[in-house]
Design an enzyme around this catalytic site. Structure first.
Site, PDB file in Angstrom:
ATOM      1  N   HIS A 374       0.817  -1.217   0.000  1.00  0.00           N
ATOM      2  CA  HIS A 374       0.000   0.000   0.000  1.00  0.00           C
ATOM      3  C   HIS A 374       0.852   1.269   0.000  1.00  0.00           C
ATOM      4  O   HIS A 374       0.343   2.368  -0.231  1.00  0.00           O
ATOM      5  CB  HIS A 374      -0.935   0.004   1.222  1.00  0.00           C
ATOM      6  CG  HIS A 374      -2.262   0.629   0.963  1.00  0.00           C
ATOM      7  ND1 HIS A 374      -2.448   1.691   0.099  1.00  0.00           N
ATOM      8  CD2 HIS A 374      -3.504   0.331   1.442  1.00  0.00           C
ATOM      9  CE1 HIS A 374      -3.718   2.036   0.077  1.00  0.00           C
ATOM     10  NE2 HIS A 374      -4.394   1.223   0.877  1.00  0.00           N
ATOM     11  N   ASP A 378      -2.589   1.425  -4.638  1.00  0.00           N
ATOM     12  CA  ASP A 378      -3.883   1.561  -3.978  1.00  0.00           C
ATOM     13  C   ASP A 378      -4.771   0.382  -4.357  1.00  0.00           C
ATOM     14  O   ASP A 378      -4.544  -0.306  -5.363  1.00  0.00           O
ATOM     15  CB  ASP A 378      -4.562   2.873  -4.369  1.00  0.00           C
ATOM     16  CG  ASP A 378      -3.891   4.084  -3.734  1.00  0.00           C
ATOM     17  OD1 ASP A 378      -3.466   3.972  -2.565  1.00  0.00           O
ATOM     18  OD2 ASP A 378      -3.779   5.124  -4.408  1.00  0.00           O
TER      19      ASP A 378
END
Length: 399
Positions: A374, A378
């Site tokens: 992350h 995304d």
């Protein structure tokens, strides 16, 4: 040891031969101190739990000193020798190529009174490996030759490594059997790499189900597993979403033009290794099948080179051959994502015909799992990538 003012010493170190390899053994020196060497010339042979290979000279010059002698086992990164780049050779190169058994092989042979001359070696140039001695012992106990390994054992990322067998010993006086045993060095190294990845990356996992009907028909026609077809679909999806074909080293994020595809290969009790298919975008599914089989065979024969396990930009793991349905793979640092292929199983699902009517059908299904970092990606991008892989698998055409 002294050097002339114009001589510069270059270290020769024990190379890293896979993320879970902690140490290696110098098997043989090809060059003696004082002999001239050329850059990339083989100067010694090493053996690890996963690979037997040759170590090339990092520079041209003269071998100034040997720090680690043949038969010694040292950590990855340890200086093995030093090359003087500005010195003249003391004598011409040339030494006898005396062969050595690794300390592990010698110890097992001594413990079980095995004549190593009777053991057929499967390592490089017929070298006897630990696995060869254990197979020889198994064959002796069973009164028959050891069974050959399957043509295509499972390829997967989670390591099944267990400590190497040792003869049973009576517990020491006062020892508590309930206390258990200390983890092996290999197990600790694998665990450290996995923990380091989880501590480094902001790991998330996204799953998506895919209909494998077309892939099953195509792979049967090709005479292969589903893995090469999934690999081809993943490579094409990486070209569509290059943000996943990337590495993140510290705060330095880099997308790569070429797809250097890592394929996790099980080595049984010796753990796992991830050889790399370079420029995978240039290969068809058939070409990927050939390369996967070649790398897996060389990995199990300990014939990979350092270049074979370096430079990956994306990894695929395939625990589905064990029948698993869902997993959370650990990202192979410094990559930013890893694709997990699970078992292909027949399930009743709802399908819709061309007129919009729903019905129940039995279809071969699989779960595709993507662990992603992350920090670099995304969730939307991860889902889009998995959708692109699924779309290609479900619309696969025979070719």
């Amino acid at each position: 040891m002294t050097s002339s003012p114009t001589e510069q010493l270059v270290d020769v170190t024990m190379p890293q031969m896979g993320v879970s390899v902690a140490e290696g053994t110098v098997v043989e020196w090809r060059v003696a101190p004082g002999e001239a060497v050329a850059a990339e010339q083989t100067i010694c042979e090493i053996s690890t739990d996963k690979i037997d290979t040759e170590v090339p000279a990092p520079a041209s010059g003269v071998l100034a000193e040997i720090v680690v002698q043949a038969g010694e086992t040292v950590d990855v990164g340890t200086v093995l020798a030093r090359i003087g780049t500005g010195a003249a050779p003391a004598h011409a190169a040339g030494n006898g190529h005396s062969r050595h058994y690794s300390p592990v092989v010698t110890r097992i042979a001594a413990e079980h009174h095995v004549d190593l001359a009777q053991v057929t070696g499967t390592g490089r140039d017929g070298r006897v490996r630990k696995q060869d001695v254990l197979a020889f012992l198994d064959a002796q106990r069973a009164g028959e030759r050891a069974a050959p390994a399957p043509a295509e054992p499972p390829l997967h990322i989670e390591s099944p490594y267990r400590p190497e067998p040792a003869p049973a010993a009576a517990p020491a006086a006062g020892a508590d059997p309930a206390e258990g045993e200390t983890l092996s060095r290999m197990r600790r190294q694998i665990g450290a790499h996995m923990k380091r990845s989880l501590d480094t990356a902001a790991t998330c996992t996204t799953w998506m189900e895919a209909d494998m009907g077309r892939v099953e028909a195509a792979r049967r026609a090709l005479g292969t597993t589903a893995l090469p077809l999934v690999a081809r679909a993943a490579v094409e999806a990486l070209r569509e979403f290059p943000a996943l074909n990337a590495t993140l080293d510290g705060e330095r994020y880099r997308q790569h033009d070429a797809v250097h595809l890592g394929i996790a290969v099980s080595l049984g009790e010796d753990g796992l290794i991830v050889p790399v298919i370079r420029d995978a975008q240039e290969l068809s599914a058939e070409g990927l099948a050939v390369r996967i089989r070649d790398l897996a065979a060389r990995a199990r024969a300990k014939q990979l080179t350092p270049d074979d396990v370096a430079g990956g930009t994306f990894t695929i793991t395939n625990p589905g051959q064990y029948g698993s349905l869902m997993a959370t793979p650990v990202i192979n640092q410094p990559q930013v994502a890893i694709l997990d292929l699970e078992a292909v199983v027949k399930r009743p699902i709802v399908v819709t015909d061309d007129e919009g009517n729903d019905m129940i059908a039995i279809r071969p299904q699989t779960v595709l799992g993507l662990s992603w970092d992350h920090r670099a990606l995304d969730g939307v991008l991860a889902a889009q990538f998995l959708g692109a892989v699924r779309r290609r698998l479900e619309s696969w055409e025979h070719h």
